[in-house]
Motif scaffolding. Structure first.
Motif, PDB file in Angstrom:
ATOM      1  N   ARG A  96      -5.866  -6.934   1.777  1.00  0.00           N
ATOM      2  CA  ARG A  96      -4.423  -6.665   1.699  1.00  0.00           C
ATOM      3  C   ARG A  96      -3.809  -7.407   0.510  1.00  0.00           C
ATOM      4  O   ARG A  96      -2.961  -6.874  -0.201  1.00  0.00           O
ATOM      5  N   TYR A  97      -4.236  -8.636   0.286  1.00  0.00           N
ATOM      6  CA  TYR A  97      -3.684  -9.415  -0.834  1.00  0.00           C
ATOM      7  C   TYR A  97      -4.046  -8.796  -2.183  1.00  0.00           C
ATOM      8  O   TYR A  97      -3.211  -8.674  -3.071  1.00  0.00           O
ATOM      9  N   TYR A  98      -5.313  -8.397  -2.332  1.00  0.00           N
ATOM     10  CA  TYR A  98      -5.690  -7.747  -3.597  1.00  0.00           C
ATOM     11  C   TYR A  98      -4.930  -6.431  -3.752  1.00  0.00           C
ATOM     12  O   TYR A  98      -4.440  -6.108  -4.840  1.00  0.00           O
ATOM     13  N   ASP A  99      -4.833  -5.683  -2.669  1.00  0.00           N
ATOM     14  CA  ASP A  99      -4.172  -4.381  -2.722  1.00  0.00           C
ATOM     15  C   ASP A  99      -2.716  -4.544  -3.170  1.00  0.00           C
ATOM     16  O   ASP A  99      -2.265  -3.921  -4.143  1.00  0.00           O
ATOM     17  N   VAL A 100      -1.975  -5.414  -2.487  1.00  0.00           N
ATOM     18  CA  VAL A 100      -0.534  -5.531  -2.793  1.00  0.00           C
ATOM     19  C   VAL A 100      -0.308  -6.222  -4.141  1.00  0.00           C
ATOM     20  O   VAL A 100       0.444  -5.722  -4.985  1.00  0.00           O
ATOM     21  N   ASN A 101      -0.948  -7.352  -4.352  1.00  0.00           N
ATOM     22  CA  ASN A 101      -0.616  -8.124  -5.560  1.00  0.00           C
ATOM     23  C   ASN A 101      -1.121  -7.446  -6.830  1.00  0.00           C
ATOM     24  O   ASN A 101      -0.396  -7.357  -7.822  1.00  0.00           O
ATOM     25  N   ILE A 102      -2.357  -6.967  -6.794  1.00  0.00           N
ATOM     26  CA  ILE A 102      -2.879  -6.263  -7.973  1.00  0.00           C
ATOM     27  C   ILE A 102      -2.222  -4.879  -8.068  1.00  0.00           C
ATOM     28  O   ILE A 102      -1.827  -4.438  -9.143  1.00  0.00           O
ATOM     29  N   GLY A 103      -2.086  -4.211  -6.912  1.00  0.00           N
ATOM     30  CA  GLY A 103      -1.545  -2.845  -6.903  1.00  0.00           C
ATOM     31  C   GLY A 103      -0.123  -2.774  -7.456  1.00  0.00           C
ATOM     32  O   GLY A 103       0.199  -1.868  -8.238  1.00  0.00           O
ATOM     33  N   THR A 104       0.736  -3.719  -7.074  1.00  0.00           N
ATOM     34  CA  THR A 104       2.108  -3.697  -7.610  1.00  0.00           C
ATOM     35  C   THR A 104       2.072  -3.933  -9.130  1.00  0.00           C
ATOM     36  O   THR A 104       2.829  -3.293  -9.872  1.00  0.00           O
ATOM     37  N   SER A 105       1.179  -4.792  -9.571  1.00  0.00           N
ATOM     38  CA  SER A 105       1.116  -5.107 -11.006  1.00  0.00           C
ATOM     39  C   SER A 105       0.675  -3.887 -11.814  1.00  0.00           C
ATOM     40  O   SER A 105       1.249  -3.578 -12.866  1.00  0.00           O
ATOM     41  N   ILE A 106      -0.338  -3.186 -11.325  1.00  0.00           N
ATOM     42  CA  ILE A 106      -0.828  -1.981 -12.015  1.00  0.00           C
ATOM     43  C   ILE A 106       0.267  -0.912 -12.048  1.00  0.00           C
ATOM     44  O   ILE A 106       0.514  -0.286 -13.082  1.00  0.00           O
ATOM     45  N   ALA A 107       0.935  -0.736 -10.913  1.00  0.00           N
ATOM     46  CA  ALA A 107       1.983   0.290 -10.847  1.00  0.00           C
ATOM     47  C   ALA A 107       3.098  -0.025 -11.844  1.00  0.00           C
ATOM     48  O   ALA A 107       3.602   0.869 -12.544  1.00  0.00           O
ATOM     49  N   ILE A 108       3.468  -1.285 -11.931  1.00  0.00           N
ATOM     50  CA  ILE A 108       4.556  -1.674 -12.842  1.00  0.00           C
ATOM     51  C   ILE A 108       4.125  -1.464 -14.292  1.00  0.00           C
ATOM     52  O   ILE A 108       4.903  -0.969 -15.113  1.00  0.00           O
ATOM     53  N   LEU A 109       2.880  -1.798 -14.620  1.00  0.00           N
ATOM     54  CA  LEU A 109       2.412  -1.583 -16.002  1.00  0.00           C
ATOM     55  C   LEU A 109       2.350  -0.086 -16.331  1.00  0.00           C
ATOM     56  O   LEU A 109       2.671   0.321 -17.455  1.00  0.00           O
ATOM     57  N   LYS A 110       1.955   0.732 -15.371  1.00  0.00           N
ATOM     58  CA  LYS A 110       1.948   2.191 -15.601  1.00  0.00           C
ATOM     59  C   LYS A 110       3.376   2.689 -15.843  1.00  0.00           C
ATOM     60  O   LYS A 110       3.623   3.493 -16.747  1.00  0.00           O
ATOM     61  N   LEU A 111       4.293   2.227 -15.014  1.00  0.00           N
ATOM     62  CA  LEU A 111       5.705   2.600 -15.164  1.00  0.00           C
ATOM     63  C   LEU A 111       6.206   2.221 -16.551  1.00  0.00           C
ATOM     64  O   LEU A 111       6.839   3.031 -17.243  1.00  0.00           O
ATOM     65  N   MET A 112       5.914   0.999 -16.966  1.00  0.00           N
ATOM     66  CA  MET A 112       6.406   0.512 -18.256  1.00  0.00           C
ATOM     67  C   MET A 112       5.854   1.351 -19.406  1.00  0.00           C
ATOM     68  O   MET A 112       6.587   1.712 -20.331  1.00  0.00           O
TER      69      MET A 112
END
Ligand code: NAD
Ligand code: UD1
Length: 339
Positions: A96-112
């Protein structure tokens, strides 16, 4: 600047929102409220007189982020606070920690990348240094030493992802802020730290003992090689930390940079309890317990890089942090929920 705060309803995000608005920037917030309350955003609005666009969503949802950002375009920067932060829980629930912490970061970089947003400031942590070889810790100090918990590893991994992303895209401005121990609250007593359940961290625990919600503070070890035997940390007032984010945004340049945000002054557990006793005007019961697994004796930073390059320095004392924490806790004994 118009700044998207991912995780902006949380403890550090809410204080940073106030600092950004006071500095003349605009903010919008995305938060899934998994560890916070929409009431925090409402109180930031009351404190600043601003209207804050708010999206209650998981920051891993790129489509939701994209629609939100387009509605409020142009967005100039993202501050990425979103994530899970309980060390013990991360050991029990690593995926869960890898999913949320890494996942939010990847999503934000894709958005940017898709929306042409050039700047990201990321909430990293002094935890990436693991057990320090030498003190004070500078940004050059080795990381990854004895990183025993998935929470710390996610911070280390996200730093690496940002570094690689900046190397690949010369227009990207990426900053990791390695927070030391954030404490205190807004002096108004309207926003503050509101951990769910029994706090893991020292200051909110002491605050709950002072308000009578918990019996006594357990002091985790008094046999460390420190002046009074208890652990030393670098407690930074959350208002100083918030100001550090404003400085980081305003000074961000193309490429990747790391800054320690701390005071540089070590404070022991017993010194913090004594400062809180002065602030609250009451005795804080405590008992000495065994060391907590994974703790280091001392952790404090050399904050000179942030001073040199961002023109930022922490100015508030541990006494001010205790005063503001007590003001928040005594005015909101049940946090935001039933204040
Ligand atoms: P916090 O829990 O109060 O704030 C994090 C916010 O992120 C919360 O509002 C939570 O609801 C939100 N969130 C979590 N998962 C999300 C998701 N998938 N999508 C959208 N929102 C989500 O914590 P904080 O103390 O304000 O910490 C902010 C950041 O700073 C975190 O990344 C934390 O790891 C880091 N940090 C905190 C400390 C500390 O001692 N407080 C120290 C070092 C680093
Ligand atoms: C902890 C995390 C760290 C995280 C940080 C902020 C661990 C091992 N480290 O840091 O990864 O980045 O929180 O969320 O969990 N203490 C007591 N009694 C208590 C609580 C703490 O004596 O009830 C002591 C600790 O032993 C330590 C000091 O107080 O010496 C500060 O502890 P804490 O506030 O939990 O922060 P860290 O351990 O520095």
């Amino acid at each position: 600047m118009r700044v998207l705060l991912a995780g902006g309803a949380g403890y550090i995000g809410a204080h940073t929102a106030v600092a950004l608005l006071e500095a003349g920037h605009d903010v919008l917030v995305v938060d899934d409220l998994s560890n916070s309350s929409a009431e925090a955003v409402a109180r930031v609005e009351q404190l600043t007189g601003a209207k804050i666009p708010f999206l209650a969503a998981d920051a891993r949802d790129v489509d939701a982020l994209t629609a939100f950002v387009r509605t409020h375009a142009p967005v100039d920067a993202v501050i990425h606070f979103a994530g899970l932060k309980a060390v013990g829980e991360s050991v029990a629930e690593p995926v869960r920690y890898y999913d949320v912490n890494i996942g939010t970061s990847i999503a934000i970089l894709k958005l940017m990348a898709a929306e042409g947003i050039p700047t990201i400031v990321f909430s990293s942590s002094a935890t990436v240094y693991g057990a320090p070889e030498t003190l004070p810790l500078s940004e050059e100090s080795p990381t990854g030493i004895d990183l025993t918990n998935p929470y710390g590893k996610t911070k280390r991994m996200i730093e690496e992802i940002l570094k690689d992303a900046a190397a690949a895209d010369p227009a990207l401005r990426a900053v990791s802020l390695r927070y030391f121990n954030p404490v205190g609250a807004h002096p108004s007593g309207r926003i503050g730290e509101d951990p769910a359940g029994v706090p893991n961290n020292l200051m909110p625990y002491v605050a709950r003992v002072a308000v009578g919600a918990l019996d006594r503070v357990g002091v985790f070890g008094d046999d460390y090689d420190t002046p009074d035997g208890t652990g030393q940390r670098d407690y930074i007032h959350v208002l100083d930390l918030a100001a550090g984010h404003v400085a980081a945004l305003e000074h961000a340049r193309e490429g990747y940079e790391i800054y320690n945000l701390g005071t540089g002054t070590p404070v022991t557990v017993l010194e913090l309890i004594a400062a809180f006793e002065r602030a609250a005007g009451k005795k804080i019961p405590r008992e000495i317990l065994p060391r907590r697994a994974g703790d280091v004796a001392a952790s404090y930073c050399d904050p000179s890089k942030a001073q040199r390059e961002l023109g930022w320095t922490a100015t508030r004392t541990i006494d001010e942090a205790c005063r503001d924490s007590w003001n928040w806790q005594s005015n909101n004994p049940n946090g935001y929920a039933r204040a």
